[in-house]
Scaffold this motif. Structure first.
Motif, mmCIF file in Angstrom:
data_model
loop_
_atom_site.group_PDB
_atom_site.id
_atom_site.type_symbol
_atom_site.label_atom_id
_atom_site.label_comp_id
_atom_site.label_asym_id
_atom_site.label_seq_id
_atom_site.Cartn_x
_atom_site.Cartn_y
_atom_site.Cartn_z
ATOM 1 N N ASN A 1 -7.503 8.940 15.290
ATOM 2 C CA ASN A 1 -7.669 7.875 15.434
ATOM 3 C C ASN A 1 -6.937 7.086 14.582
ATOM 4 O OD1 ASN A 1 -9.853 7.835 16.347
ATOM 5 N ND2 ASN A 1 -11.131 7.199 14.910
ATOM 6 N N THR A 2 -4.933 7.572 15.070
ATOM 7 C CA THR A 2 -4.197 6.572 14.202
ATOM 8 C C THR A 2 -2.799 6.557 15.397
ATOM 9 O OG1 THR A 2 -2.773 9.031 13.817
ATOM 10 C CG2 THR A 2 -3.882 8.466 12.413
ATOM 11 N N GLY A 3 -2.027 5.662 14.995
ATOM 12 C CA GLY A 3 -1.075 5.733 16.008
ATOM 13 C C GLY A 3 -0.159 6.265 16.905
ATOM 14 N N PRO A 4 0.353 6.996 16.409
ATOM 15 C CA PRO A 4 0.882 8.336 16.538
ATOM 16 C C PRO A 4 0.686 8.970 17.421
ATOM 17 C CG PRO A 4 1.617 7.976 14.257
ATOM 18 C CD PRO A 4 0.628 7.238 14.748
ATOM 19 N N VAL A 5 -1.059 9.034 17.153
ATOM 20 C CA VAL A 5 -1.219 10.410 17.681
ATOM 21 C C VAL A 5 -2.104 9.815 19.186
ATOM 22 C CG1 VAL A 5 -3.957 11.633 18.329
ATOM 23 C CG2 VAL A 5 -1.745 12.185 16.146
ATOM 24 N N GLY B 1 0.670 -0.985 0.079
ATOM 25 C CA GLY B 1 -0.085 0.196 -0.322
ATOM 26 C C GLY B 1 0.403 1.152 0.063
ATOM 27 N N GLN B 2 2.045 1.237 0.877
ATOM 28 C CA GLN B 2 2.688 2.681 0.699
ATOM 29 C C GLN B 2 3.394 2.546 -0.448
ATOM 30 O OE1 GLN B 2 4.604 2.544 5.099
ATOM 31 N NE2 GLN B 2 3.800 0.274 4.919
ATOM 32 N N ARG B 3 3.850 1.809 -0.875
ATOM 33 C CA ARG B 3 4.165 1.663 -2.317
ATOM 34 C C ARG B 3 3.309 1.996 -3.322
ATOM 35 N NH1 ARG B 3 7.144 -4.185 -1.771
ATOM 36 N NH2 ARG B 3 9.151 -3.731 -1.170
ATOM 37 N N ILE B 4 2.290 1.488 -3.103
ATOM 38 C CA ILE B 4 1.222 2.617 -3.889
ATOM 39 C C ILE B 4 1.015 4.274 -3.985
ATOM 40 C CG2 ILE B 4 -1.559 2.585 -4.507
ATOM 41 C CD1 ILE B 4 -1.169 -0.274 -4.087
ATOM 42 N N VAL B 5 1.291 3.704 -3.246
ATOM 43 C CA VAL B 5 0.970 5.918 -2.100
ATOM 44 C C VAL B 5 2.099 6.715 -3.304
ATOM 45 C CG1 VAL B 5 0.572 7.485 -0.265
ATOM 46 C CG2 VAL B 5 -0.674 5.084 -0.305
ATOM 47 N N PRO C 1 -1.328 14.283 -4.608
ATOM 48 C CA PRO C 1 -0.905 14.014 -3.665
ATOM 49 C C PRO C 1 -2.719 14.720 -2.528
ATOM 50 C CG PRO C 1 -1.256 16.664 -4.719
ATOM 51 C CD PRO C 1 -1.448 15.068 -5.351
ATOM 52 N N GLU C 2 -3.627 14.675 -2.928
ATOM 53 C CA GLU C 2 -4.421 14.462 -2.007
ATOM 54 C C GLU C 2 -5.028 12.263 -1.138
ATOM 55 O OE1 GLU C 2 -6.148 13.419 -5.187
ATOM 56 O OE2 GLU C 2 -4.866 14.655 -4.438
ATOM 57 N N LEU C 3 -4.391 11.669 -2.361
ATOM 58 C CA LEU C 3 -4.049 10.198 -1.692
ATOM 59 C C LEU C 3 -3.530 9.755 -0.975
ATOM 60 C CD1 LEU C 3 -5.527 7.619 -2.696
ATOM 61 C CD2 LEU C 3 -3.962 7.392 -4.366
ATOM 62 N N ALA C 4 -2.092 10.627 -1.276
ATOM 63 C CA ALA C 4 -1.159 10.742 0.046
ATOM 64 C C ALA C 4 -2.073 11.107 1.433
ATOM 65 C CB ALA C 4 0.403 11.501 -0.489
ATOM 66 N N PHE D 1 -3.340 9.178 3.663
ATOM 67 C CA PHE D 1 -2.820 7.570 3.720
ATOM 68 C C PHE D 1 -1.403 8.118 4.978
ATOM 69 C CE2 PHE D 1 0.634 4.960 3.944
ATOM 70 C CZ PHE D 1 0.507 3.460 3.880
ATOM 71 N N PHE D 2 -0.936 9.182 4.805
ATOM 72 C CA PHE D 2 -0.222 9.847 5.697
ATOM 73 C C PHE D 2 -0.816 10.229 6.728
ATOM 74 C CE2 PHE D 2 2.660 8.652 2.100
ATOM 75 C CZ PHE D 2 3.510 7.804 2.844
ATOM 76 N N LYS D 3 -1.714 11.286 6.493
ATOM 77 C CA LYS D 3 -2.385 12.349 7.903
ATOM 78 C C LYS D 3 -2.650 11.938 9.169
ATOM 79 C CE LYS D 3 -6.389 13.098 7.116
ATOM 80 N NZ LYS D 3 -8.344 13.640 6.177
#
Length: 228
Positions: free
Chosen positions: A150-154, A126-130, A138-141, A144-146
């Motif tokens: 509800n994300t692990g780092p936050v 998935g990361q390679r696709i992005v 860029p909106e697709l990326a 993905f990276f936002k």
């Protein structure tokens, strides 16, 4: 099928779904999951650019009209797949930080779970696709990276801040920055070789655990207290 024919099929699907107690068009969770499962198989097998909505309808076993009731295009589908995967991983991580175990144990479980996910075949593909479409879409990326709530780092940053308040960690000026640093440490020497193909298979769990153990030890050497 012509565009007019597809539009007519969509409208007919919406009309019928309003009868007989069936879920409204675009609201059947089982059908939505069926489409996402099919789309994920297509994207993983063919890549984003080579995949078409026709490929996805065949793989998912739905009509094109039904597909467009749920998703407007490939980008919409891919973003939904990303969000679904993030949600599943987030629930596992949330359970870990809410278990109220010692800090060292919590960070170890969190790092192994998060690292194993990011180093898995599906996540790497998935990361390679992005990365392959980031300049054009860029909106697709961004989806993905936002770093949303509800994300692990936050989630980890909020956990670290709570542990500081409880006296289990020393003060941390920027919990979000430190959270991302700790995540990078947990995958040091593993992530880039996986992403760029030097490491063809996910590393053994023991290797991930050893990496995380070192990362947590370094972190606690800086921020740990007797209560950690």
């Amino acid at each position: 099928m012509s565009d007019i024919g597809e539009a007519a099929e969509i409208e007919e699907t919406k009309r019928l779904d309003g009868l007989g107690g069936r879920p409204a068009a675009g609201e059947d969770p089982v059908k939505r999951e069926q489409i996402l499962d099919g789309a994920m198989r297509v994207f993983m097998r063919m890549g984003f650019d080579a995949s078409s909505m026709n490929d996805i309808t065949r793989e998912a076993g739905v009509s094109k009209g039904t597909l467009y009731v749920y998703f407007k295009n490939k980008e919409d589908l891919f973003a939904a797949i990303i969000q679904r995967k993030k949600s599943l991983v987030f629930e596992k991580l949330r359970e870990i930080v809410e278990a109220d175990k010692p800090v060292a144990e919590t960070l170890h479980e969190f790092g192994v779970t998060f690292g194993s996910h990011l180093l898995s075949d599906d996540a790497i593909r998935g990361q390679r696709i992005v990365i392959g479409v980031i300049d054009r879409m860029p909106e697709l990326a961004d989806s993905f990276f936002k770093f949303g709530p509800n994300t692990g780092p936050v989630l980890l940053a909020n956990y670290l801040a709570r542990q500081v308040e409880l006296g289990r960690l020393k003060p941390i000026d920027d919990p979000m920055y430190v959270s991302r640093q700790l995540g990078d440490l947990c995958m040091a020497g593993l992530y880039r070789p996986r992403l760029f193909g030097e490491m063809q298979q996910p590393p053994p769990r023991e290797k991930v655990e050893r990496n995380v153990e070192w990362a947590v030890r370094l972190f606690l050497n800086t921020y740990g207290t007797d209560k950690s």
